[in-house]
Design a protein around this motif. Structure first.
Motif, PDB file in Angstrom:
ATOM      1  N   THR A 143       0.822  -1.205   0.000  1.00 27.42           N
ATOM      2  CA  THR A 143       0.000   0.000   0.000  1.00 27.42           C
ATOM      3  C   THR A 143       0.859   1.260   0.000  1.00 27.42           C
ATOM      4  O   THR A 143       0.613   2.196  -0.776  1.00 27.42           O
ATOM      5  N   VAL A 144       1.880   1.303   0.849  1.00 29.02           N
ATOM      6  CA  VAL A 144       2.763   2.471   0.909  1.00 29.02           C
ATOM      7  C   VAL A 144       3.467   2.683  -0.433  1.00 29.02           C
ATOM      8  O   VAL A 144       3.493   3.806  -0.974  1.00 29.02           O
ATOM      9  N   LEU A 145       4.017   1.620  -0.990  1.00 22.75           N
ATOM     10  CA  LEU A 145       4.727   1.736  -2.265  1.00 22.75           C
ATOM     11  C   LEU A 145       3.770   2.063  -3.410  1.00 22.75           C
ATOM     12  O   LEU A 145       4.123   2.811  -4.327  1.00 22.75           O
ATOM     13  N   THR A 146       2.560   1.522  -3.354  1.00 23.99           N
ATOM     14  CA  THR A 146       1.574   1.806  -4.400  1.00 23.99           C
ATOM     15  C   THR A 146       1.178   3.274  -4.396  1.00 23.99           C
ATOM     16  O   THR A 146       1.087   3.909  -5.459  1.00 23.99           O
ATOM     17  N   VAL A 147       0.944   3.828  -3.220  1.00 24.56           N
ATOM     18  CA  VAL A 147       0.557   5.242  -3.127  1.00 24.56           C
ATOM     19  C   VAL A 147       1.690   6.137  -3.638  1.00 24.56           C
ATOM     20  O   VAL A 147       1.457   7.075  -4.412  1.00 24.56           O
ATOM     21  N   LEU A 148       2.922   5.856  -3.215  1.00 24.48           N
ATOM     22  CA  LEU A 148       4.056   6.678  -3.652  1.00 24.48           C
ATOM     23  C   LEU A 148       4.281   6.562  -5.156  1.00 24.48           C
ATOM     24  O   LEU A 148       4.487   7.571  -5.848  1.00 24.48           O
ATOM     25  N   ALA A 149       4.247   5.336  -5.680  1.00 24.09           N
ATOM     26  CA  ALA A 149       4.468   5.138  -7.116  1.00 24.09           C
ATOM     27  C   ALA A 149       3.348   5.763  -7.938  1.00 24.09           C
ATOM     28  O   ALA A 149       3.609   6.418  -8.961  1.00 24.09           O
ATOM     29  N   SER A 150       2.109   5.576  -7.502  1.00 21.69           N
ATOM     30  CA  SER A 150       0.970   6.126  -8.244  1.00 21.69           C
ATOM     31  C   SER A 150       0.968   7.655  -8.199  1.00 21.69           C
ATOM     32  O   SER A 150       0.682   8.314  -9.205  1.00 21.69           O
ATOM     33  N   ALA A 151       1.293   8.213  -7.028  1.00 25.52           N
ATOM     34  CA  ALA A 151       1.298   9.673  -6.895  1.00 25.52           C
ATOM     35  C   ALA A 151       2.391  10.304  -7.750  1.00 25.52           C
ATOM     36  O   ALA A 151       2.158  11.310  -8.433  1.00 25.52           O
TER      37      ALA A 151
END
Length: 277
Positions: free
Chosen positions: A84-92
């Motif tokens: 979740t943390v990596l997904t939010v950072l990558a998507s943002a």
């Protein structure tokens, strides 16, 4: 007068339809919950009854003692939180680039990325599994995390949100000496907090409920996630329904807590105030 009656009738019909749809969604959940409170001899009694005659919590005690929930919760929590943390950072970061950088190839990249949403998950599982094998990530939690980081849905959500942020705001920050990293982490990411939390809730839910990919990647029972552990209850010849029902309810508790705590952020638009001119 007729207009008011028509509006009232339409409102009544829409409300009734909403209640019917809500009941259709709630009924299986309520049935599952009530069934988990039934002793084993009541589960298949005829005629079937929704409410238990002798409600008991023995099934939950039996489930907690039988299943190693702490181990499975920890495994699933590691996968869900890290992803979740990596997904939010990558998507943002990707959404920020697609929304605010003017390069022609970015539009082509966006179209290719959105095209992936039309592919069934089963189509990309085979090549993804081949990559996981070549990277020696088979039977590891990292093999669950890495393929799940990038999501076209998350990138598109951030891209559309960042499109609403005035470019003048970024130019002002650059004039003040802020570099792109500082602009992203200290300006754009805080502005997009509602989107970040919404995506985080969805991502956490996806990873917590993920079944097919962990089933393919994991073989060590000590690394099983919650969903794979629940599947292991189902035997080839028989099913311990008391254990399965109570364990299913226990597995839902973390997701319910997450939703209750963070649901108010999903529709939060307060972070956008003051930036639209």
């Amino acid at each position: 007068m007729n207009s008011k009656l028509n509006d009232k009738f339409a409102t009544t019909m829409l409300t009734a339809a909403l209640f019917i749809i809500a009941l259709m969604y709630l009924f299986p959940i309520v049935w599952l919950l009530l069934s988990s409170l039934k002793p084993g001899n009541e589960l298949f009694s005829y005629p079937l009854k929704i409410f238990p005659d002798n409600p008991t919590l023995d099934g939950y005690a039996y489930s907690w003692q039988t299943m190693e929930f702490i181990k499975y919760f920890i495994n699933t929590l590691i996968v869900a939180v890290v992803t979740t943390v990596l997904t939010v950072l990558a998507s943002a970061s990707c959404g920020f680039a697609l929304a605010k950088y003017n390069y022609k190839w970015l539009n082509a990249f966006l179209i290719c990325m959105l095209a992936t949403t039309m592919l069934p998950t089963e189509v990309i599982m085979n090549p993804t599994f081949s990559v996981i094998l070549n990277l020696n990530l088979y039977d590891s939690l990292a093999g669950l995390v890495i393929p799940s980081i990038s999501t076209a849905t998350g990138i598109f959500m951030f891209r559309q949100y960042f499109m609403t942020v005035p470019n003048d705001l970024l130019e002002s920050a650059r004039i003040d000496g802020a570099n792109e990293g500082k602009i992203f982490f200290q300006l754009m990411l805080p502005i997009a907090k509602p989107v970040a939390i919404t995506l985080a809730i969805f991502s956490f839910q996806w990873r917590w409920n993920d079944y097919i990919w962990p089933l393919i990647v994991l073989s060590d029972p000590n690394k099983y996630t919650v969903q794979i552990a629940l599947r292991s209850i189902v035997g080839a010849d028989n099913i311990d329904w008391v254990l399965l029902l109570s364990s299913s309810i226990i597995s839902l508790v973390p997701m319910i807590i997450i939703f209750i705590v963070f649901q108010r952020y999903i529709m939060d638009t307060g972070a956008t105030s003051g930036i639209k001119g």
